[in-house]
Design a protein around this motif. Structure first.
Motif, short mmCIF file in Angstrom:
data_model
loop_
_atom_site.label_atom_id
_atom_site.label_comp_id
_atom_site.label_asym_id
_atom_site.label_seq_id
_atom_site.Cartn_x
_atom_site.Cartn_y
_atom_site.Cartn_z
N LEU A 115 0.76 -1.22 0.08
CA LEU A 115 -0.06 -0.05 -0.13
C LEU A 115 0.85 1.12 -0.03
CD1 LEU A 115 -2.72 -0.80 2.64
CD2 LEU A 115 -2.97 -1.05 0.02
N ARG A 116 0.50 2.23 -0.78
CA ARG A 116 0.87 3.80 -0.83
C ARG A 116 -0.11 4.37 -0.47
NH1 ARG A 116 4.56 3.35 -6.34
NH2 ARG A 116 6.00 1.55 -5.66
N ARG A 127 -3.81 -3.61 -14.62
CA ARG A 127 -3.77 -2.31 -13.87
C ARG A 127 -5.21 -1.46 -14.07
NH1 ARG A 127 1.02 2.20 -14.55
NH2 ARG A 127 0.26 3.62 -13.11
N PHE A 128 -5.61 -1.10 -13.03
CA PHE A 128 -6.92 -0.30 -13.14
C PHE A 128 -7.16 0.69 -11.89
CE2 PHE A 128 -7.28 -4.16 -10.60
CZ PHE A 128 -8.04 -3.91 -9.55
N GLU A 129 -8.03 1.64 -12.02
CA GLU A 129 -8.23 2.51 -11.17
C GLU A 129 -9.72 2.06 -10.21
OE1 GLU A 129 -5.94 6.30 -13.15
OE2 GLU A 129 -8.30 6.50 -12.45
N THR A 130 -9.66 2.32 -8.86
CA THR A 130 -10.70 2.24 -8.17
C THR A 130 -10.57 2.93 -6.98
OG1 THR A 130 -12.12 0.31 -7.00
CG2 THR A 130 -9.67 0.10 -7.02
N GLU A 176 -14.18 8.01 0.33
CA GLU A 176 -13.55 7.14 -0.43
C GLU A 176 -12.30 7.97 -1.00
OE1 GLU A 176 -14.48 4.25 -1.73
OE2 GLU A 176 -16.23 4.11 -0.53
N ILE A 177 -11.08 7.17 -1.19
CA ILE A 177 -9.96 7.54 -1.70
C ILE A 177 -9.41 6.80 -3.17
CG2 ILE A 177 -7.42 7.60 -1.42
CD1 ILE A 177 -7.86 7.59 1.60
N PRO A 178 -9.44 7.69 -4.16
CA PRO A 178 -8.99 7.06 -5.36
C PRO A 178 -7.72 6.58 -5.54
CG PRO A 178 -8.60 9.46 -5.53
CD PRO A 178 -9.44 9.11 -4.12
N VAL A 179 -7.31 5.40 -5.92
CA VAL A 179 -6.29 4.61 -6.08
C VAL A 179 -6.15 4.16 -7.52
CG1 VAL A 179 -6.20 4.22 -3.72
CG2 VAL A 179 -7.09 2.41 -5.11
N ASP A 180 -4.69 3.82 -7.71
CA ASP A 180 -4.28 3.14 -8.95
C ASP A 180 -3.90 1.63 -8.47
OD1 ASP A 180 -1.78 2.26 -10.75
OD2 ASP A 180 -3.36 3.30 -12.03
N VAL A 181 -4.35 0.64 -8.89
CA VAL A 181 -3.96 -0.66 -8.62
C VAL A 181 -3.40 -1.37 -9.66
CG1 VAL A 181 -4.90 -3.07 -7.94
CG2 VAL A 181 -6.09 -0.89 -6.99
N SER A 182 -1.95 -2.07 -9.37
CA SER A 182 -1.48 -2.64 -10.41
C SER A 182 -1.23 -4.10 -9.85
CB SER A 182 0.10 -1.97 -10.90
OG SER A 182 0.38 -1.77 -9.70
N VAL A 183 -1.28 -5.01 -10.64
CA VAL A 183 -1.23 -6.45 -10.41
C VAL A 183 -0.18 -7.24 -11.21
CG1 VAL A 183 -2.48 -8.60 -9.60
CG2 VAL A 183 -3.79 -6.58 -9.57
N HIS A 224 1.29 -10.15 -7.13
CA HIS A 224 1.83 -8.92 -6.34
C HIS A 224 0.92 -7.63 -6.64
CE1 HIS A 224 4.47 -5.32 -5.81
NE2 HIS A 224 5.05 -5.99 -4.93
N VAL A 225 0.51 -7.02 -5.52
CA VAL A 225 -0.57 -5.99 -5.74
C VAL A 225 -0.14 -4.91 -5.04
CG1 VAL A 225 -2.82 -5.24 -5.27
CG2 VAL A 225 -2.43 -7.68 -5.73
N CYS A 226 -0.10 -3.65 -6.01
CA CYS A 226 0.76 -2.41 -5.75
C CYS A 226 -0.61 -1.26 -5.71
CB CYS A 226 1.70 -1.91 -6.59
SG CYS A 226 2.47 -0.26 -5.88
N VAL A 227 -0.67 -0.83 -4.48
CA VAL A 227 -1.88 0.41 -4.39
C VAL A 227 -1.38 1.63 -4.36
CG1 VAL A 227 -4.14 1.05 -3.51
CG2 VAL A 227 -3.45 -1.33 -3.57
N ASP A 228 -1.68 2.56 -5.30
CA ASP A 228 -1.06 3.97 -5.30
C ASP A 228 -1.96 4.90 -4.99
OD1 ASP A 228 1.37 2.97 -7.75
OD2 ASP A 228 1.72 3.43 -5.46
N ASP A 229 -1.98 5.90 -4.04
CA ASP A 229 -2.80 6.98 -3.87
C ASP A 229 -2.91 7.91 -4.93
OD1 ASP A 229 -3.28 8.99 -0.86
OD2 ASP A 229 -4.33 9.00 -2.79
#
Length: 781
Positions: free
Chosen positions: A7-8, A35-38, A47-54, A66-71
């Motif tokens: 998580l970031r 990769r998707f935004e949610t 709610e906080i928008p994040v970018d998720v890459s797997v 491996h899941v990376c969540v960016d703010d």
């Protein structure tokens, strides 16, 4: 399938449902990554928008996701800020020039009577010069508020720049005149700002559609002409445009005539503004800027005559002259042995759309001998929109020559940011309105940093325009901006002055970027001077460069002038607390290591700052000398590792950009070679077909004595069958023919017939001799 989650996003309670991942496994395997935004839910419910890459990671017999969540909050804020700057004036909050134009175009399309009022403050420069720019800004803000309060809510009030405002009103000419008179009275009321009583007046020009024109450009120009006439009448006046629908104002007509004479009499000249590399401080390029010194009117600003040149078509001749003159000057500097310097030339929209643009530039480069890598062209976003595909094609042709392409005034044009990916661009020029100072809001710095990062990720360089202070330059360098230009380093200068700068090796002091010494730097911040003195005595033997400040503002100024590695700050200080200072330092100089040294805990604010990364450690007063030294050594060690990683990242990015450039050039060369080969093959086939149609034998023998050509008549005459070509002519041709190769025309007998054998040496790219046989009867004719 197991999941590794990184998580970031600070302060987020996130639950990961592992049962969802089997459903995505097939898609993940097929695409290699996802990769998707949610959005995720904060612990307080928003709610906080994040970018998720797997991405899949294999370890032994197991495969993990491996899941990376960016703010995305900072990026979204920066995007909203960019949109705000694109549409609204930063000082007054009023619509800017672009939004004004769009609104006026829409109003004219509605086919309703529309009035345009251009209002300009009279002699406003004396306020700025006499009382200071901050008083001038406050006066402009008060004027804007008075104008908005005077007109209706359905009317548009815009600030076009400086002390000029524009009002668009769907009213008749009489109603517009009444409003203008009211505005004169409203502006004339005294205003008091910081104890100064200020008296202002204004002049107003009016143009009305459709009586004075039905296009936005025409109405604005004629309202400007009416404003000019109002000022000639003594200022503090209202004047309505009185010309015929297709007449231009006298000033514009006179300027157009003078411009035609200027082109004829060579009154135009080029000045060159240096562009400086923020890595080493050297001048690496110049931008060619057009200047007009009229014999009687003096220096005429480009924003006065360039629009006229574009409307009348004179811009084509002017643009060709600028391009030719700039290339000639760059070639002269190259021949003089001066350091390599890229010449950047602004292209007009009409130039960019000329189908032979690349060919003409290639011709100029060949004529002058200028290395194509020392030429650059600059285009604006607005130029690309109308004919995007054609513009991209022309820019690609220029890049294939080795010419650098820059996107000028980035952040102020019409295009979507997504267009940038599709453009063949080498350099993104950040508009001066997006170049922050150390006192700028943190969100403005974030916007600039986002543009620089975006350019680097797209393998482009970032160049900042309009840099007017040392603080701006230092902040840009700290945020990895590649190059800059602006009055702080140098205004645009004549060629001779630029040459002097190059010979004297004029550059930015590398100390501005912390390159004068590798000495580690510690900034001590405390409003109690005895605390600062005690810390300096304790740490002076460490060999660090010690800087000290007794206020947050003083600390920020020091950070702008020095490359600070570690900051040790008190918490309770007047004006700005230590946590607030370190948050600001994190925004401006994220590579610094930041510590708080305080006798006041204020647990909540300290905890929040640590959680969000603004503070590395919290240390208490009174301090233990040994422990304080240990903590500071750890901080410097972390900074050294971060610096090394950043240097490696810059080297990788630079290498990637250079590799991408080499690949692009190699691809262009291979494409050109393939095209040339195809042309050569076509030419050879055409020659073969042509000679086959010749009804007499023709042989070709190269300098090495090989038979390399024979037309159909020659092959028929030979009559030996098999492959005639490729072997020695001595083995394939009769001795009588060989004798004719090195003699004057001679009669020979071959295949029962008499022939005149004539030999000619080939010239040009071909090497060898051509042997032609003519029947004796035909030869005699």
């Amino acid at each position: 399938m197991p999941t590794v989650l990184r998580l970031r996003v600070p302060d987020v309670d996130t639950q990961v449902d592992n049962s969802q991942w089997p459903l995505r496994w097939r898609e993940l395997c097929e695409r290699g990554s996802l990769r998707f935004e949610t959005s995720v839910r904060h612990h307080d419910g928003h709610e906080i928008p994040v970018d998720v890459s797997v991405s899949p990671v294999t370890s032994g017999d197991e495969t993990f996701a491996h899941v990376c969540v960016d703010d995305l909050r900072e990026r979204r804020t920066a995007e909203r800020r960019i949109q705000q700057l694109l549409q609204f004036d930063e000082l007054t909050g009023l619509p800017n020039r672009q939004r004004l134009f769009e609104h006026l175009v829409a109003a004219l399309h509605a086919n309703v009577q529309t009035a345009v009022l251009v209002l300009e403050l009279d002699r406003f420069k004396r306020i700025n010069d006499g009382l200071g720019p901050h008083i001038g800004d406050a006066a402009l803000l008060e004027v804007a508020q008075r104008i908005v309060a005077t007109v209706r809510s359905s009317d548009l009030v815009a600030r076009r720049g400086g002390d000029e405002f524009v009002i668009v009103m769907p009213v008749s000419s009489a109603a517009a005149m009444h409003t203008a008179q009211t505005l004169l009275d409203t502006i004339a009321r005294p205003m008091t700002i910081e104890g100064h009583e200020i008296h202002l007046t204004c002049s107003v020009g009016i143009a009305v559609a459709p009586a004075n024109g039905d296009r936005a450009e025409t109405l604005l120009r004629r309202a400007n002409a009416a404003l000019h006439q109002a000022k000639l009448l003594g200022r503090n006046q209202v004047n309505a445009y009185a010309g015929a629908p297709h007449d231009d104002d006298p000033e514009r007509l006179a300027l157009e005539t003078a411009l035609r004479h200027a082109i004829r009499d060579e009154q135009l000249e080029l000045h060159y503004q240096p562009q400086v590399d923020l890595g080493h401080g050297h001048i690496v390029g110049v931008e060619a800027l057009l200047r007009w010194q009229h014999p009687t009117l003096g220096n005429i600003a480009p924003n006065r005559f360039i629009p006229i040149a574009e409307e009348t078509g004179l811009i084509v001749a002017i643009g060709d002259w600028v391009l030719r003159r700039a290339i000639e000057q760059a070639a002269a500097w190259q021949r003089a042995g001066l350091p390599p310097l890229r010449m950047a030339v602004n292209l007009s929209a009409r130039q960019l759309m000329q189908p032979d643009l690349a060919r003409r530039i290639e011709g100029l480069l060949a004529t002058t001998g200028l290395d194509p890598r020392l030429l650059g062209v600059e285009v604006t976003e607005s130029m690309l929109i109308a004919n995007f595909d054609q513009a991209v094609q022309h820019l690609r042709a220029l890049r294939a020559l080795g010419v650098e392409v820059s996107l000028d005034d980035f952040g102020t044009g019409y295009s979507s940011l997504s267009y940038l990916r599709r453009l063949p661009i080498d350099v993104v020029k950040i508009d001066r309105s997006l170049v922050p100072d150390v006192t700028a809001p943190a969100e403005d710095v974030s916007i600039t940093r986002a543009i620089i990062t975006m350019a680097h990720q797209l393998q482009m360089k970032a160049l900042a325009e309009g840099v007017e202070s040392e603080g701006q330059a230092a902040l840009l360098a700290a945020n990895q901006c590649d190059q800059m230009q602006g009055y702080w380093f140098s205004a645009a200068l004549p060629a001779a002055a630029v040459e002097t700068m190059l010979r004297e090796d004029r550059r930015i002091d590398p100390g501005l970027f912390g390159q004068r010494s590798r000495q580690r730097t510690l900034l001590l911040v405390d409003d109690e001077e005895n605390i600062v003195a005690a810390l300096r005595r304790l740490l002076r033997a460490e060999g660090w460069l010690l800087l000290s400040a007794t206020s947050a503002e003083q600390a920020l100024q020091l950070m702008a002038r020095h490359e600070v590695d570690v900051i040790l700050s008190d918490q309770r200080m007047p004006g700005m607390t230590g946590v607030e200072l370190l948050r600001r330092a994190k925004q401006l100089y994220p590579e610094t290591i930041r510590l708080v040294l305080s006798g006041y805990t204020e647990l909540q604010s300290i905890t929040d700052a640590i959680n969000e990364g603004a503070i590395y450690k919290f240390l208490t007063k009174p301090w233990d000398d040994v422990q304080l030294r240990v903590h500071l050594h750890e901080a410097f060690a972390m900074k050294e590792i971060a610096d090394q990683n950043r240097r490696l990242d810059q080297e990788v990015q630079t290498a990637n950009r250079e590799l991408a450039e080499l690949n692009r050039r190699q691809h262009a060369l291979l494409s050109a070679q393939r095209e040339q080969n195809q042309r050569d093959v076509g030419s050879r086939e055409a020659v073969q077909e042509l000679l086959d149609a010749v009804p007499v034998p023709v042989f070709g023998i190269d300098d090495e004595g090989l038979l390399v050509f024979a037309n159909a008549s020659a092959a028929e005459l030979d009559g030996q069958g098999g492959d005639l070509l490729g072997g020695p002519a001595a083995d394939r041709l009769p001795q009588t023919l060989l004798q004719a190769l090195d003699s004057d025309p001679m009669l020979i007998t071959l295949a029962g017939r008499r022939w005149w054998a004539m030999s000619r040496r080939l010239s040009g790219n071909a090497r060898g001799r051509l042997l032609v046989l003519l029947p004796q009867a035909e030869a005699s004719k």
